[in-house]
Scaffold this motif. Structure first.
Motif, short mmCIF file in Angstrom:
data_model
loop_
_atom_site.label_atom_id
_atom_site.label_comp_id
_atom_site.label_asym_id
_atom_site.label_seq_id
_atom_site.Cartn_x
_atom_site.Cartn_y
_atom_site.Cartn_z
N GLY A 148 0.85 -1.18 0.00
CA GLY A 148 0.00 0.00 0.00
C GLY A 148 0.89 1.23 0.00
O GLY A 148 1.51 1.55 1.02
N LEU A 149 0.97 1.91 -1.13
CA LEU A 149 1.88 3.04 -1.25
C LEU A 149 1.17 4.32 -1.64
O LEU A 149 0.20 4.30 -2.40
CB LEU A 149 2.94 2.76 -2.33
N HIS A 228 -0.25 6.06 -4.81
CA HIS A 228 0.80 5.96 -5.82
C HIS A 228 0.27 5.61 -7.21
O HIS A 228 0.64 6.24 -8.20
CB HIS A 228 1.82 4.91 -5.36
N ALA A 229 -0.61 4.62 -7.29
CA ALA A 229 -1.09 4.17 -8.59
C ALA A 229 -1.81 5.29 -9.35
O ALA A 229 -1.64 5.43 -10.57
CB ALA A 229 -2.02 2.97 -8.42
N LEU A 247 5.63 6.53 -0.13
CA LEU A 247 5.36 6.55 1.31
C LEU A 247 4.43 5.39 1.64
O LEU A 247 3.36 5.26 1.05
CB LEU A 247 4.68 7.88 1.68
N SER A 248 4.85 4.53 2.55
CA SER A 248 3.99 3.42 2.96
C SER A 248 2.76 3.94 3.68
O SER A 248 2.84 4.84 4.53
CB SER A 248 4.74 2.47 3.89
N GLU A 295 6.95 -0.80 -8.32
CA GLU A 295 7.35 -0.33 -6.98
C GLU A 295 6.47 -0.93 -5.89
O GLU A 295 6.85 -0.94 -4.71
CB GLU A 295 7.27 1.20 -6.91
N GLU A 296 5.29 -1.43 -6.26
CA GLU A 296 4.35 -1.95 -5.27
C GLU A 296 4.48 -3.46 -5.07
O GLU A 296 3.68 -4.07 -4.37
CB GLU A 296 2.93 -1.57 -5.67
#
Length: 311
Positions: A148-149, A228-229, A247-248, A295-296
């Protein structure tokens, strides 16, 4: 509560508008056609199939029925035909179905409606960017499949090169959604900066995406933070913003997104085995790369890992 009946026409209209405008600019990087010719496929995972509990009954025999909320690309949206659901989550759901030797059946739902539909047995699972939380774990089981970003994005010509920790954001004007998890985290970052003798972070709030992006381009803000997505797609569409960090959602810990199933149904471990099979044979990485979400990627799937605490 907005019903699916009242929500779906507006979403359909939004999908049609996307297809006619912004989506076209991202066409080179994101295929939102209903045909999905480049879809990544999976092979049967005999270990996962053997692990399906005899007590578990699929909603429709021979099919894996999955609820997905078409909230927007690249995770899930209506295709250019305004009826087919496409994106990273549908493609991943299809790979899981193929791993289990099943046909995928997608049920488009409004985000607020998935919990009731899952509990009442309308579908076997939800694959729709659902984050693992301790509160949700009281009612549901989880099989993780993505980090989860949130993303830090700046203007294409910004001098900001990297944001990895609170000191990197000190003194910056950051656009964030009010009442969001990222706002909560950035307020903590700002407190840390002040305690270290640095400038506080200035959070800015706007009514909609267009206003936020305009503020960024006009120089009224330095950074925008969103899931992020979403920003990956906007960057491909507009060609004028770039990522400088992630960022998480569970900062300072990791927070994962998971397949969601009914509590105690017994299918969660099977879905974890299937996901780990996709990770091991490279199918998983291909799916994330296809939707520009590498990245995820998770190193491994887990069943019911620690989730975000209740704040």
């Amino acid at each position: 509560m907005m019903s699916f009946a009242s929500w779906r026409p507006a979403l359909l209209l939004s999908a049609i508008m996307l297809a006619a405008s912004g989506t076209a600019h991202a066409g080179d990087e994101f295929d939102l056609s209903p045909e999905q010719p480049a879809r990544v496929h999976a092979v049967k995972n005999e270990a996962a199939i053997a692990s399906i509990p005899k007590s578990f009954a699929f909603v429709t025999p021979g099919k894996f029925t999955v609820a997905i909320s078409p909230g927007g690309p690249p995770l899930a949206t209506y295709a250019t035909d305004a009826k087919t659901v496409v994106g990273a989550d549908p493609e991943y759901a299809n790979a899981i179905a193929e791993s289990l030797g099943l046909e995928l059946e997608i049920v488009p739902v409004a985000w607020i409606d998935w919990p009731l539909g899952l509990v009442s047995g309308k579908y076997d699972a939800v694959i729709s960017n659902v984050g693992v939380t301790e509160e949700r774990k009281q009612k549901f089981d989880f099989s993780t499949y993505r980090k989860g970003l949130h993303g830090f994005f700046v203007k294409g010509d910004s001098a900001i090169a990297s944001i990895k920790e609170p000191r990197d954001a000190a003194g910056l004007r950051i656009i964030v959604g009010a009442g969001t998890n990222q706002e909560r985290i950035l307020l903590k970052w700002s407190d840390e900066d002040v305690a270290a003798g640095l400038k506080p972070i200035e959070l800015q709030y706007f009514d909609d995406e267009a206003a936020s992006l305009l503020a960024l381009q006009s120089g009224r803000a330095d950074v925008i933070v969103q899931p992020h997505a979403q920003l990956v797609f906007i960057a491909a569409r507009d060609k004028n913003i770039k990522r400088v960090g992630t960022l998480s959602a569970g900062w300072p810990d990791r927070s994962d997104v998971a397949i969601t199933t009914r509590k105690g149904s017994g299918i969660a471990d099977t879905l974890t085995i299937a996901t780990n099979g996709l990770i091991k044979d490279g199918t998983y990485a291909k799916i994330l790369d296809h939707w520009h979400l590498s990245e995820e990627a998770l190193p491994a799937s887990e069943t019911n890992p620690p989730g975000l605490p209740k704040f």
